[in-house]
Design an enzyme around this catalytic site. Structure first.
Site, PDB file in Angstrom:
ATOM      1  N   ASP A 166       0.813  -1.218   0.000  1.00 52.47           N
ATOM      2  CA  ASP A 166       0.000   0.000   0.000  1.00 52.47           C
ATOM      3  C   ASP A 166       0.841   1.260   0.000  1.00 52.47           C
ATOM      4  OD1 ASP A 166       0.773  -0.710   2.659  1.00 52.47           O
ATOM      5  OD2 ASP A 166      -0.590   0.818   3.427  1.00 52.47           O
ATOM      6  N   GLU A 167       0.266   2.293  -0.542  1.00 49.83           N
ATOM      7  CA  GLU A 167       0.769   3.665  -0.453  1.00 49.83           C
ATOM      8  C   GLU A 167       2.202   3.854  -0.937  1.00 49.83           C
ATOM      9  OE1 GLU A 167      -1.941   5.562   3.097  1.00 49.83           O
ATOM     10  OE2 GLU A 167      -0.013   4.682   3.681  1.00 49.83           O
TER      11      GLU A 167
END
Length: 821
Positions: free
Chosen positions: A498-499
């Site tokens: 993620d991210e």
């Protein structure tokens, strides 16, 4: 206020941290939603004048700061992540005894509550390696004017009043089928006999342990089929299903598996009222009941982050006990992130020697920088040993909970990157360049410019390096060995995903060469290459790879969207991003419909680190809005839009909002594994706060994951009356019974004590609580209520000259937030 004078004499900087106090303040009565002003007030508590030139102030601040907003006397710098430094730009400034100075700065974005304030404040002396934590610091906890406070309390009162309407549910989480006759009961007294099939010995032993710890009734194993509690193996039940029958003949639990038996016993405990959970109680009264039960979803999870702020093995075991009590079966263990590596890995000692140590002396490469309130000084053993981890695995397995470890990659990898960089320099200095390069995770020539969600500019490992995959293989192998040694084979491993910030890899020579070698034309295509590569790595080790939603997505040039190319590659996805109005409300459904296995980890409903409401005294994040227990309970996993009325900013949604969104297809339902709650610990640096953020909201997640689909979840139109009836029944069980049990389980949990709503009616003050079953205490002289204060038992005539303070207080001494009227 601040009087800054020319330095009249030389002042030693020694012991400054003990001579000053610091307070953080924000404007009162004004909106703090957009770029508000923050104020740090430094007071000299000493009898001597203090020179400011020889030291600077450091702190962690989760929001951004406009460095140019401070006046010319100061210099404010963002170092990395959430770490900031304030220097005194004028060398001749001093602070007189008992005097104060104010440092005003513009906060980028909004502020929601006091936990947005600076934390982990420390002093550095001339950047010479001498640092010390500030001993006295506090933050403002109220921003309401009297009028705003009263409006808030009246709104809370109206919301709380709805909880009184409805019949209390009998078991939490709600069973699939249940009939209870409370006019009749089966009594167990003193010593009770329990018979069970041999393969259910563990489950029976845990129930006997419960009786021993929570009651004065003793349980003893009996081979006699005439035992008072019979635990019987019977074919035909699903893996987690059971039947429970209580009548004049006794108690009987039937199941095909030990898991089913375990959950039957949890229901038996839930039927038993909290008043019977008493170490002096020798008689247990069970109402007659017939229950046939199985969970709605096979995946009912909770993710705990111990990377941002560490929490011990002992605390993890407490969380596992509570999960088991409410039939949650997946523990997603997030122990690796930018701010900490919290698991010992044999063969790579630097991961914990460097990656678990946060220190103001981080520039020497032997630690990582302070983050999220860790302060200047290092703390001992902020990680789990291999034995700790294996103990957790065994404990969870005995309670039918699968542990899913997470290794964050390729973003959120700063602790690993810095640890392996330190390893590289150590071995290179020793003359072993080959060994030094074995696990390097970054390209030293990479000039890419990026800023992660947590404001890091150096937290992404490089997928062009063979050593990155070698590192992951090594770590996975060692974790897999721990599982094998614990007798709990690893089945699923989470590799994050993620991210990863925009801009990463764009100016890396290693990536440029890698793209040419593999005929990759866009840096966006490096992402699916990496995801497929690590997925194959997991499969080669007999593991299923799990990850956050981005693993099933790709930037096609206009932002991230579902990537159908990997949908049949056996990847499990945790889908969190469903901010209302953000455009991704249907992402979980789009991914499931495409073929990915999905766990709906709804940030909007199930992120436990979110603040409860807009009272400045309530802790927590706010980027996804407010998450009280009503929002958690209202989560409709397979018909998500049915009760959505407002966007994340509180604006009304269009009436055709749901029609423009993708809905779950039959194919998607087959790929829909279940639901999960998550707790990120940026703002949670102690176990009391940890538990207060988890409970009671986690019990609502448990109910949503287990209970059958409710009638209010079906169709296109939301039946608010039916919903409210079910919610009130749940809340009455929660407040009147289950939280009283959490007071006793494991010597008591620190759940959020309900706040008090107050309303003026006919010249009298009436009060109620966020959830039922709690006593309210009050004062009329503006003092803080205690157990010795008056107990609220009915309407109080208002005296306009008095200031009333109300607070819920438990018999264990747990304190709710004070409501002032």
């Amino acid at each position: 206020m601040a009087l800054l004078t020319a330095n009249l004499f030389a002042q030693s900087p020694s012991n400054i941290e003990n001579k000053i106090s610091v307070r953080w303040e924000v404007p009162t009565g004004k909106s703090l939603k957009k770029n508000p002003t923050s104020k740090l007030i430094i007071q000299n508590n000493d009898s001597q004048q203090l020179a400011l030139k020889d030291w600077s102030l450091w702190f962690n601040f989760i929001r951004g700061i406009d460095a140019k907003s401070v006046d010319s006397r100061f210099k404010l710098s963002h170092r990395n992540g959430d770490l900031f430094q304030i220097e005194f730009a004028k060398s001749n400034l001093t602070l007189k005894p008992k005097d104060t100075i104010e440092i005003n700065f513009t906060t980028l974005g909004g502020l929601i509550n006091y936990t947005d304030g600076p934390i982990g404040l420390y002093i550095s002396y001339d950047d010479k390696g001498t640092y010390a934590d500030i001993k006295k610091y506090d933050a403002q906890k109220n921003t309401f004017t009297q009028e705003q406070q009263r409006t808030y309390l009246e709104q809370k009162f109206a919301s709380n009043a709805l909880l009184a309407k409805g019949k209390q549910q009998d078991i939490l989480p709600l069973p699939e089928q249940i009939t209870v006759d409370r006019t009749k009961s089966f009594k167990l007294t003193n010593t009770i006999s329990i018979s069970n099939d041999p393969e259910f010995n563990n489950e029976t032993a845990l129930f006997i342990q419960f009786l021993q710890e929570q009651t004065a009734v003793k349980g003893q194993k009996s081979p006699n089929r005439e035992a008072q509690i019979k635990i019987v193996k019977e074919t035909g039940f699903a893996d987690e299903a059971y039947a429970l029958n209580i009548d004049n003949k006794g108690i009987e639990i039937k199941a095909s598996t030990a898991t089913g038996v375990f959950y039957g016993l949890q229901s038996l405990k839930s039927l038993l009222p909290a008043t019977d959970w008493n170490s002096k109680n020798k008689t247990l009264n069970f109402p007659y009941a017939q229950i046939k039960d199985q969970p709605r979803f096979p995946y009912r999870g909770f993710m705990l982050d111990v990377a941002r702020n560490f929490h011990s093995k002992a605390e993890v075991l407490r969380i596992l006990d509570a999960m088991a009590q409410y039939k949650l079966n997946k523990f997603h263990f997030h122990f690796i992130d930018d701010e900490g590596w919290r698991l010992e890995i044999p063969g790579l000692p630097e991961l914990t020697e460097i990656g678990s140590v946060r220190s103001a002396n981080y520039k020497d490469g032997n630690a990582i920088q302070p983050a999220y309130g860790s302060g200047a000084s290092t703390k001992e053993k902020q990680y789990l040993s291999t034995q700790d981890y294996m103990d957790i695995l065994k404990y969870a397995a005995a309670r039918h909970i699968d542990v899913i470890p997470e290794i964050e990659t390729p973003g959120h990898a700063r602790a690993a990157i810095k640890s392996m960089e330190a390893r590289y320099h150590k071995l290179k200095k020793a003359g072993d360049l080959k060994a030094a390069e074995e696990y390097v995770l970054h390209d030293p020539e990479d000039k890419s410019i990026y800023n992660s969600a947590q404001n890091w500019n150096d937290n992404v490992l490089n997928p062009a390096l063979p050593s990155s995959y070698h590192f992951l293989s090594k770590v996975i192998d060692e974790i897999k060995k721990m599982h094998d040694q614990a007798g709990v084979p690893l089945k699923v491993i989470d590799l994050g995903g993620d991210e990863t910030p925009a801009g990463a890899w764009e100016k890396s020579p290693k990536i440029e060469a890698f793209m040419k070698e593999n005929n990759i034309s866009s840096v966006h295509d490096v992402w699916p290459y990496y995801i497929n590569r690590i997925n194959e790595l997991c499969h080669s080790k007999g593991l299923i790879m799990s990850g956050w939603e981005e693993m099933g997505m790709k930037n096609f040039g206009t932002g991230m969207d579902v990537n159908p190319a990997l949908a049949d590659h056996s990847i499990n996805l945790n889908v969190w991003n469903n901010l209302i109005g953000g455009g991704q409300e249907d992402l979980a459904y789009r991914l499931a419909n495409a073929g990915y296995k999905v766990v709906f980890t709804s940030a909007y409903n199930n992120y436990m680190d979110m603040t409860w409401d807009h009272n400045f005294a309530e802790p927590g994040h706010s980027w996804v809005g407010l998450v009280d227990i009503n929002k958690t309970y209202s989560f409709a996993p397979e018909n998500y839009y049915i009760n959505l009325a407002k966007d994340n900013s509180g604006n009304d949604l269009p009436k055709d909002f749901a029609k423009n969104k993708v809905h779950l297809t039959e194919k998607g339902k087959a790929n829909f594994l279940g639901v999960k709650a998550a707790l990120w610990c940026e703002k949670i640096n102690n176990d009391i706060r940890l538990e207060e953020m988890i409970f009671p909201r986690l019990l609502a997640v448990a109910d949503r994951g287990w209970a059958p689909e409710q009638s209010w979840e079906n169709g296109e139109n939301f039946d608010s009356q039916t919903y409210q009836k079910g919610y009130a029944a749940f809340m009455q069980k929660l407040g009147n019974d289950e939280l009283k049990k959490l007071d006793k389980l494991n010597k008591g949990y620190h759940y959020r004590i309900p706040a008090v709503g107050v309303k003026l009616e006919n010249g009298k003050l009436v009060a109620n609580t966020d959830y039922p079953g709690f006593k309210i205490y009050y004062t009329e002289d503006n003092t803080e209520p205690t157990l010795k204060s008056k107990e609220y038992k009915g309407a109080i005539p208002l005296n306009n000259k008095s200031t009333y303070k109300f607070r819920t207080i438990t018999q264990n001494g747990g304190l709710g937030i004070v409501s002032t009227y």
